[in-house]
Write a protein that holds these residues in place. Structure first.
Motif, PDB file in Angstrom:
ATOM      1  N   GLN A 195       0.840  -1.193   0.000  1.00  0.00           N
ATOM      2  CA  GLN A 195       0.000   0.000   0.000  1.00  0.00           C
ATOM      3  C   GLN A 195       0.879   1.249   0.000  1.00  0.00           C
ATOM      4  N   PRO A 196       0.526   2.256  -0.809  1.00  0.00           N
ATOM      5  CA  PRO A 196       1.352   3.482  -0.838  1.00  0.00           C
ATOM      6  C   PRO A 196       1.260   4.243   0.490  1.00  0.00           C
ATOM      7  N   GLN A 197       2.351   4.834   0.898  1.00  0.00           N
ATOM      8  CA  GLN A 197       2.413   5.587   2.152  1.00  0.00           C
ATOM      9  C   GLN A 197       3.062   6.956   1.892  1.00  0.00           C
ATOM     10  N   GLY A 198       2.715   7.953   2.716  1.00  0.00           N
ATOM     11  CA  GLY A 198       3.383   9.244   2.714  1.00  0.00           C
ATOM     12  C   GLY A 198       3.330   9.952   1.385  1.00  0.00           C
ATOM     13  N   VAL A 199       4.508  10.374   0.946  1.00  0.00           N
ATOM     14  CA  VAL A 199       4.634  11.135  -0.299  1.00  0.00           C
ATOM     15  C   VAL A 199       4.125  10.315  -1.479  1.00  0.00           C
ATOM     16  N   GLU A 200       4.386   9.003  -1.441  1.00  0.00           N
ATOM     17  CA  GLU A 200       3.947   8.133  -2.539  1.00  0.00           C
ATOM     18  C   GLU A 200       2.433   8.160  -2.676  1.00  0.00           C
ATOM     19  N   ALA A 201       1.740   8.083  -1.554  1.00  0.00           N
ATOM     20  CA  ALA A 201       0.277   8.091  -1.587  1.00  0.00           C
ATOM     21  C   ALA A 201      -0.252   9.439  -2.084  1.00  0.00           C
ATOM     22  N   GLU A 202       0.383  10.543  -1.611  1.00  0.00           N
ATOM     23  CA  GLU A 202      -0.057  11.872  -2.027  1.00  0.00           C
ATOM     24  C   GLU A 202       0.195  12.082  -3.511  1.00  0.00           C
ATOM     25  N   LEU A 203       1.325  11.577  -3.993  1.00  0.00           N
ATOM     26  CA  LEU A 203       1.637  11.703  -5.415  1.00  0.00           C
ATOM     27  C   LEU A 203       0.590  10.992  -6.271  1.00  0.00           C
ATOM     28  N   LEU A 204       0.250   9.769  -5.898  1.00  0.00           N
ATOM     29  CA  LEU A 204      -0.713   9.006  -6.680  1.00  0.00           C
ATOM     30  C   LEU A 204      -2.087   9.679  -6.683  1.00  0.00           C
ATOM     31  N   GLN A 205      -2.483  10.215  -5.529  1.00  0.00           N
ATOM     32  CA  GLN A 205      -3.792  10.867  -5.437  1.00  0.00           C
ATOM     33  C   GLN A 205      -3.829  12.136  -6.292  1.00  0.00           C
ATOM     34  N   THR A 206      -2.765  12.910  -6.205  1.00  0.00           N
ATOM     35  CA  THR A 206      -2.702  14.167  -6.965  1.00  0.00           C
ATOM     36  C   THR A 206      -2.665  13.883  -8.458  1.00  0.00           C
ATOM     37  N   PHE A 207      -1.864  12.891  -8.848  1.00  0.00           N
ATOM     38  CA  PHE A 207      -1.749  12.563 -10.273  1.00  0.00           C
ATOM     39  C   PHE A 207      -3.088  12.082 -10.822  1.00  0.00           C
ATOM     40  N   GLN A 208      -3.802  11.287 -10.047  1.00  0.00           N
ATOM     41  CA  GLN A 208      -5.091  10.786 -10.501  1.00  0.00           C
ATOM     42  C   GLN A 208      -6.082  11.935 -10.707  1.00  0.00           C
ATOM     43  N   ALA A 209      -6.044  12.913  -9.779  1.00  0.00           N
ATOM     44  CA  ALA A 209      -6.928  14.080  -9.917  1.00  0.00           C
ATOM     45  C   ALA A 209      -6.552  14.897 -11.162  1.00  0.00           C
ATOM     46  N   GLY A 210      -5.243  15.044 -11.404  1.00  0.00           N
ATOM     47  CA  GLY A 210      -4.795  15.784 -12.584  1.00  0.00           C
ATOM     48  C   GLY A 210      -5.207  15.084 -13.862  1.00  0.00           C
ATOM     49  N   LEU A 211      -5.142  13.731 -13.875  1.00  0.00           N
ATOM     50  CA  LEU A 211      -5.509  12.982 -15.064  1.00  0.00           C
ATOM     51  C   LEU A 211      -7.008  13.119 -15.350  1.00  0.00           C
ATOM     52  N   ALA A 212      -7.815  13.134 -14.284  1.00  0.00           N
ATOM     53  CA  ALA A 212      -9.264  13.297 -14.466  1.00  0.00           C
ATOM     54  C   ALA A 212      -9.580  14.681 -15.030  1.00  0.00           C
ATOM     55  N   ALA A 213      -8.911  15.741 -14.490  1.00  0.00           N
ATOM     56  CA  ALA A 213      -9.145  17.101 -14.995  1.00  0.00           C
ATOM     57  C   ALA A 213      -8.666  17.229 -16.433  1.00  0.00           C
ATOM     58  N   PHE A 214      -7.539  16.593 -16.735  1.00  0.00           N
ATOM     59  CA  PHE A 214      -6.993  16.641 -18.094  1.00  0.00           C
ATOM     60  C   PHE A 214      -7.984  16.051 -19.094  1.00  0.00           C
ATOM     61  N   ARG A 215      -8.601  14.934 -18.780  1.00  0.00           N
ATOM     62  CA  ARG A 215      -9.521  14.284 -19.709  1.00  0.00           C
ATOM     63  C   ARG A 215     -10.829  15.046 -19.834  1.00  0.00           C
ATOM     64  N   GLN A 216     -11.133  15.898 -18.816  1.00  0.00           N
ATOM     65  CA  GLN A 216     -12.334  16.742 -18.893  1.00  0.00           C
ATOM     66  C   GLN A 216     -12.021  18.120 -19.513  1.00  0.00           C
ATOM     67  N   GLN A 217     -10.776  18.256 -20.008  1.00  0.00           N
ATOM     68  CA  GLN A 217     -10.311  19.486 -20.662  1.00  0.00           C
ATOM     69  C   GLN A 217     -10.326  20.684 -19.698  1.00  0.00           C
ATOM     70  N   GLN A 218     -10.141  20.384 -18.401  1.00  0.00           N
ATOM     71  CA  GLN A 218     -10.001  21.457 -17.399  1.00  0.00           C
ATOM     72  C   GLN A 218      -8.504  21.747 -17.301  1.00  0.00           C
ATOM     73  N   TRP A 219      -8.016  22.535 -18.252  1.00  0.00           N
ATOM     74  CA  TRP A 219      -6.566  22.684 -18.412  1.00  0.00           C
ATOM     75  C   TRP A 219      -5.913  23.359 -17.217  1.00  0.00           C
ATOM     76  N   THR A 220      -6.560  24.383 -16.673  1.00  0.00           N
ATOM     77  CA  THR A 220      -5.960  25.107 -15.539  1.00  0.00           C
ATOM     78  C   THR A 220      -5.862  24.211 -14.323  1.00  0.00           C
ATOM     79  N   THR A 221      -6.960  23.498 -14.025  1.00  0.00           N
ATOM     80  CA  THR A 221      -6.955  22.595 -12.863  1.00  0.00           C
ATOM     81  C   THR A 221      -5.928  21.495 -13.054  1.00  0.00           C
ATOM     82  N   ALA A 222      -5.868  20.951 -14.244  1.00  0.00           N
ATOM     83  CA  ALA A 222      -4.919  19.876 -14.502  1.00  0.00           C
ATOM     84  C   ALA A 222      -3.494  20.381 -14.340  1.00  0.00           C
TER      85      ALA A 222
END
Length: 750
Positions: free
Chosen positions: A678-705
């Motif tokens: 299971q991811p811990q610490g910085v690794e977990a935060e990185l994965l969560q942030t990246f997943q949110a960025g990928l979702a915004a990117f696919r919704q063409q929310q360029w600034t948020t991404a």
């Protein structure tokens, strides 16, 4: 021609089976003595398994038994005892009286000697007195037991006397072997009424031939209604299983006591004998057709052990203890059952069996027409069963496991034996046991040996083919369970892994060849061991690249997990090699790994001379594309969504993109494999942030991404996927995509 001969001579299960069958059929046709002796034991066993049967009511036996010997005295008795028995049986109105004993010597009482001396003295003195001579003659008759017994025989007209042939042979021998030779007129009444010779070439040597004969007193023989021999010829082991129904003596052919009794009992029908070039063809008594072998031997269908027929003690009969109606209209056989008189036989049911009861069995068999059929030679059901059992074994044994083959062999053997027992008990048919079962056993052993040798050869082939490609433990499993191995081409769900050294071409240009080879060895050796550790198969080395497959040649239920574990350990092991390389002045190598799962074609690929065990297919190509995409995304390990779905253990995965690779139209989601657990610490935060960025990117929310990508880079400044997607987001923000854009990146390079 040479290839044709090789093909013909190459052993196969069918060829070996046919050879064993032919060998057994040839031995069966010859039927050697040792096999016949062993077959006799199974024949006896059939009687014992079948058990006794009730005989018909026609036959009764009066036994000269131990109790009678104790009451009357030791054998031989005075003929007056036999005369007493004849009186009882005449009064009881017995239909036939058969004697299984011989009255070969005269019996003289004391008075007979005195009368004889008186006659001699009268002759010496020339005394002639008709009255005295008449008196002497009357006294002779009154005190001569043989004369009295002969008179009883003649009056009853129902007595059949037995006699005994000596020097029996199944082939003709020179006469004179026995000195006791008498006129055949004395036993002429027991010859066959009609003998038909099928041709002039009929061979008398087929017949059992006698060299001598021991008969009753002529006066007793002439007084009897019929005569017949009571010889019973034992088999090689001393047991009586058949009796001769015809014996040749001085060019005439004689019938046994049992047939003479039956002929008289049935009203004197014609007794016929048919002889051909092959021996005796058959015997017929009126309407009764009696089966015999070529020597004229009749196979006795024994009703049971001794005393299966009704027995009555001699002493009880003459003392009037047995009701007279017991013997009315019966065939009464008189013979010895006391062991001390030595008329005891060995039969399938018992080792102590009175000879007189053998005649009773023969009579009962013919009256009931209850005959045994035991075919021999090549044209018989046992030979057909031999062929059928062997071919069934040949068909099934190579297809089943060893333990099931043993079960199959036992089942076939017991089935045949059970059928044989059933036919014997219900249809009086005995099929040979030794030849079919021995042939089946030899086929079972031979095919088992062939299979063992073939499996040994297969093990050697497997070991030679795979010991350099798979782990030793996998090789051992393959050797123990070759049935799990499929070397031919087949479709199979499995996982393939590609790894490659980054920048190897540039590196090879800078290093000396010897150093380059040493560097590759130091890299490939531990990487190969890691593949083997996780039950992978080393498909091939492509320069500095490694191709490994999971799920072939042996199926692996967790092939995707094992490929991912291999990849993680390879990356970790590579960092462990750096220290040693730095000491030698070698560069720190980095690798990229691509993993994909799915249906692939696996098997031996190549020509007849040179081939490899490998995999091909679109899913293999995708794994190779993923390995190359690591340079584009700045990652170490990329796996496909197909692999991600199959993972059963806990792995740390990050979806980095959805791409359309060159050569494929459908988009594929790709994941970065970052570790296990299971991811811990910085690794977990990185994965969560990246997943949110990928979702915004696919919704063409360029600034948020863009904000999310910057946050990822603050956590891990050299994160390759975040850097790549940040650039792509900024580019798309300046030049928006078309309306049907779905967030998929189309890659034009391999």
């Amino acid at each position: 021609m040479k290839d044709f001969l090789k093909k013909i001579l190459r052993p196969s299960y069918l060829k070996v089976t046919l050879g064993i069958i032919i060998m057994h059929l040839l031995v069966m046709a010859y039927n050697p003595a040792f096999v016949r002796n062993l077959e006799m034991k199974f024949y006896d066993l059939m009687f014992q398994l079948r058990g006794p049967r009730n005989p018909g009511p026609e036959v009764a036996i009066i036994a000269i038994d131990d109790r009678s010997l104790k009451a009357i005295g030791r054998w031989p008795w005075s003929r007056r005892q036999i005369t007493r028995l004849m009186e009882v049986l005449q009064q009881a109105d017995a239909k036939i009286i058969g004697f299984d004993i011989i009255f070969a010597e005269k019996e003289e009482e004391t008075g007979v000697g005195l009368l004889h001396r008186l006659e001699q003295e009268m002759g010496r003195r020339s005394w002639k007195s008709p009255e005295l001579q008449q008196w002497i003659d009357r006294e002779y008759q009154s005190i001569d037991p043989d004369s009295d017994l002969a008179q009883r025989f003649k009056e009853s007209d129902r007595v059949v006397l037995g006699y005994y042939f000596q020097g029996l042979e199944t082939r003709q021998t020179a006469p004179g072997a026995f000195s006791l030779q008498i006129s055949k007129d004395i036993i002429k009444s027991s010859t066959y009424d009609l003998v038909r010779w099928s041709s002039a070439q009929c061979i008398p040597s087929w017949l059992i031939t006698a060299q001598g004969v021991e008969v009753n007193l002529p006066r007793l023989t002439r007084a009897a209604a019929e005569t017949g021999y009571f010889n019973a010829v034992p088999d090689a082991d001393g047991s009586i299983r058949s009796v001769p129904l015809v014996i040749r003596y001085q060019e005439d052919l004689y019938a046994p006591l049992a047939l003479s009794i039956l002929q008289r009992y049935l009203g004197n029908p014609l007794l016929q004998l048919v002889i051909s070039e092959g021996g005796v063809n058959g015997i017929r008594l009126g309407r009764h057709q009696i089966p015999v072998d070529e020597h004229g031997r009749f196979r006795v269908n024994f009703r049971g052990p001794a005393r299966t027929f009704p027995y009555y003690a001699f002493v009880d009969v003459v003392d009037g203890k047995i009701p007279p109606e017991t013997f009315r209209d019966k065939i009464v056989l008189i013979g010895a059952s006391a062991v001390g008189i030595y008329d005891i036989r060995v039969t399938p049911f018992s080792s102590i069996y009175p000879g007189v009861e053998v005649h009773a069995n023969v009579i009962d068999n013919i009256l009931r027409q209850d005959y045994l059929w035991a075919p021999t030679g090549l044209i018989n059901p046992a030979a057909l069963a031999l062929v059928a059992l062997s071919l069934v074994a040949c068909l099934l044994l190579p297809k089943v496991r060893a333990w099931f083959g043993l079960v199959l062999f036992i089942t076939l053997a017991l089935s045949y034996f059970s059928i044989d027992c059933f036919l014997f008990a219900n249809n009086n048919i005995y099929l040979q046991v030794i030849y079919p079962l021995n042939c089946l056993a030899v086929v079972y052993v031979a095919l088992g040996l062939m299979r063992f040798l073939a499996e040994e050869a297969e093990r050697k082939r497997i070991k030679a083919a795979f010991q350099n490609y798979v782990a030793p433990d996998v090789v051992n499993i393959m050797l123990q369970h070759p049935e799990k191995l499929h070397l031919g081409g087949e479709k199979r769900e499995m996982t393939v892994m590609f790894s490659d050294i980054r920048g190897f071409t540039t590196l090879s240009e800078r290093m000396e060849p010897e150093e380059l080879v040493a560097l590759l060895h130091s890299y490939l050796n531990p990487m190969t061991e890691i593949v083997f550790k996780h039950n992978g198969t080393m498909d091939k080395y492509i320069g500095d690249a490694i191709m490994a497959i999971y799920g072939a040649p042996l199926a692996l239920p967790k092939h995707a997990d094992q490929a991912c574990q291999t990849a993680l350990e390879m990356v970790e092991a590579l960092s462990g090699l750096w220290e040693g390389w730095r000491a030698q002045g070698w560069p720190e190598l980095r690798i990229g790994i691509g993993i994909n799962s799915g249906s692939m074609t696996v098997g031996n690929m190549g020509s007849q001379r040179l081939f490899d065990y490998t995999v091909i297919g679109d899913n293999v190509n995708l794994a190779s594309r993923l390995e190359g995409l690591n340079k584009y995304y700045g990652t170490a390990i990329l796996v496909s969504e197909a692999t991600q779905r199959l993972l059963q253990d806990s792995f740390i995965l990050r979806e980095v993109d959805r791409v359309r690779v060159k050569g494929k139209k459908a988009p594929v989601s790709i994941f970065e494999l970052r570790g296990q657990g299971q991811p811990q610490g910085v690794e977990a935060e990185l994965l969560q942030t990246f997943q949110a960025g990928l979702a915004a990117f696919r919704q063409q929310q360029w600034t948020t991404a863009t904000d999310h990508w910057h946050n990822c880079l603050r956590l891990v400044p050299d994160d390759g996927p975040a850097q790549l997607l940040l650039k792509r987001t900024q580019s798309l923000a300046q030049q928006p995509p078309p309306p049907d854009w779905d967030g998929t990146a189309t890659l034009t390079e391999k």
